[in-house]
Design a protein around this motif. Structure first.
Motif, PDB file in Angstrom:
ATOM      1  N   ASP A 181      16.482 -60.894 -34.715  1.00 41.72           N
ATOM      2  CA  ASP A 181      17.627 -61.254 -34.454  1.00 41.72           C
ATOM      3  C   ASP A 181      18.323 -61.398 -33.825  1.00 41.72           C
ATOM      4  N   GLY A 232      11.269 -63.206 -37.837  1.00 41.05           N
ATOM      5  CA  GLY A 232      12.762 -62.906 -37.924  1.00 41.05           C
ATOM      6  C   GLY A 232      13.669 -61.458 -37.333  1.00 41.05           C
ATOM      7  N   LYS A 281       9.830 -56.664 -41.052  1.00 40.09           N
ATOM      8  CA  LYS A 281      11.147 -57.747 -41.839  1.00 40.09           C
ATOM      9  C   LYS A 281      11.303 -57.340 -43.457  1.00 40.09           C
ATOM     10  N   LYS A 282      10.333 -57.409 -43.560  1.00 48.59           N
ATOM     11  CA  LYS A 282       9.334 -57.396 -44.862  1.00 48.59           C
ATOM     12  C   LYS A 282      10.056 -55.672 -45.774  1.00 48.59           C
ATOM     13  N   SER A 325      14.236 -55.542 -45.697  1.00 55.87           N
ATOM     14  CA  SER A 325      14.482 -56.360 -47.115  1.00 55.87           C
ATOM     15  C   SER A 325      13.701 -55.684 -48.178  1.00 55.87           C
TER      16      SER A 325
END
Ligand code: DX5
Ligand code: ZN
Length: 216
Positions: free
Chosen positions: A192, A190, A160-161, A164
């Motif tokens: 989806d 995180g 996730k980090k 982004s």
């Protein structure tokens, strides 16, 4: 974006596939997760093109096709023809992953990359912007009904980090051993998209179980 639920049809009743597909059509599920195994990349064989074509006739939601096969490149066009909407290949099965992803997109499908439990997410650093979906395997691929590997949470947070930081729009999907005990933690980390096979189909009321996962 609200999270997505993709029931894994590997756990469905293959003698009543139309009935099970209609249940998913009528449920709050978002995608059909379709597992293709070749007996080489994984120690199991599931089903192939004629079966997926038959499934497609009954599916009113996108087909999320997870290829657990060697040499996926040679079948990309065929999977498009039989109705795949999202086509996921394994990182470990692709020597030229960038080329493979471009070929999937050129056919008009979303391109996914699956990672085995031992494969670190940082290997996607230079390709993440080209990936529509990363499927983090939370069991060793090949079989439904296995126990969830706890290290998965760390991988979701790390991925996730990366997504982004790189300003990518990649979705994170979790596949294997997903149930009511780990679903919320995965979403908080995180994730989806949650794939669930046994937890949905072995439950007393699969449609209600899908709703339970969707409403977390
Ligand atoms: C495993 C498959 C999974 C499997 C998940 O190789 O990729 O999609 O069907 O099944 P459960 O939810 O039973 O672990
Ligand atoms: Zn799968």
């Amino acid at each position: 974006m609200p999270h997505l639920i993709a029931p894994s049809v590997l756990a469905a009743d293959f003698a009543n596939i139309q009935r099970d597909f209609e249940m998913i059509n009528a449920s709050e599920a978002d995608w059909f997760h379709i597992d293709v195994m070749d007996g080489v990349f994984v120690p199991n064989i599931s089903f192939g093109m004629p079966v997926i074509s038959a499934m497609k006739k009954h599916a009113k939601k996108p087909l999320d096709v997870h290829l657990m096969i060697v040499n996926p490149d040679q079948y990309i066009g065929t999977f498009k023809q039989i109705g795949a909407d999202i086509l996921t290949v394994h990182y470990e099965a692709c020597t030229h992953l960038h080329r493979t992803l471009q070929a999937i997109k050129a056919e008009g499908m979303k391109a996914g990359v699956a990672l085995n439990p031992h494969t670190p997410v940082n290997l996607l650093e230079d390709i993440i912007q080209d990936i529509d979906l990363v499927c983090i395997m939370s069991v060793n691929p090949g079989f439904g009904g296995q126990s969830f590997i706890e290290h998965t949470y760390n991988k979701v947070v790390e991925l996730k980090k990366m997504i982004s930081r790189k300003e990518a729009s990649t979705l994170i999907e979790i596949d294997g051993g997903v149930n009511a005990d780990n679903a919320k933690l995965l979403l908080d980390a995180g994730a989806d998209v949650l794939v669930a096979g046994s937890f949905v189909f072995k439950s007393e009321n699969p449609k209600a179980t899908i709703q339970k996962l969707k409403s977390i």
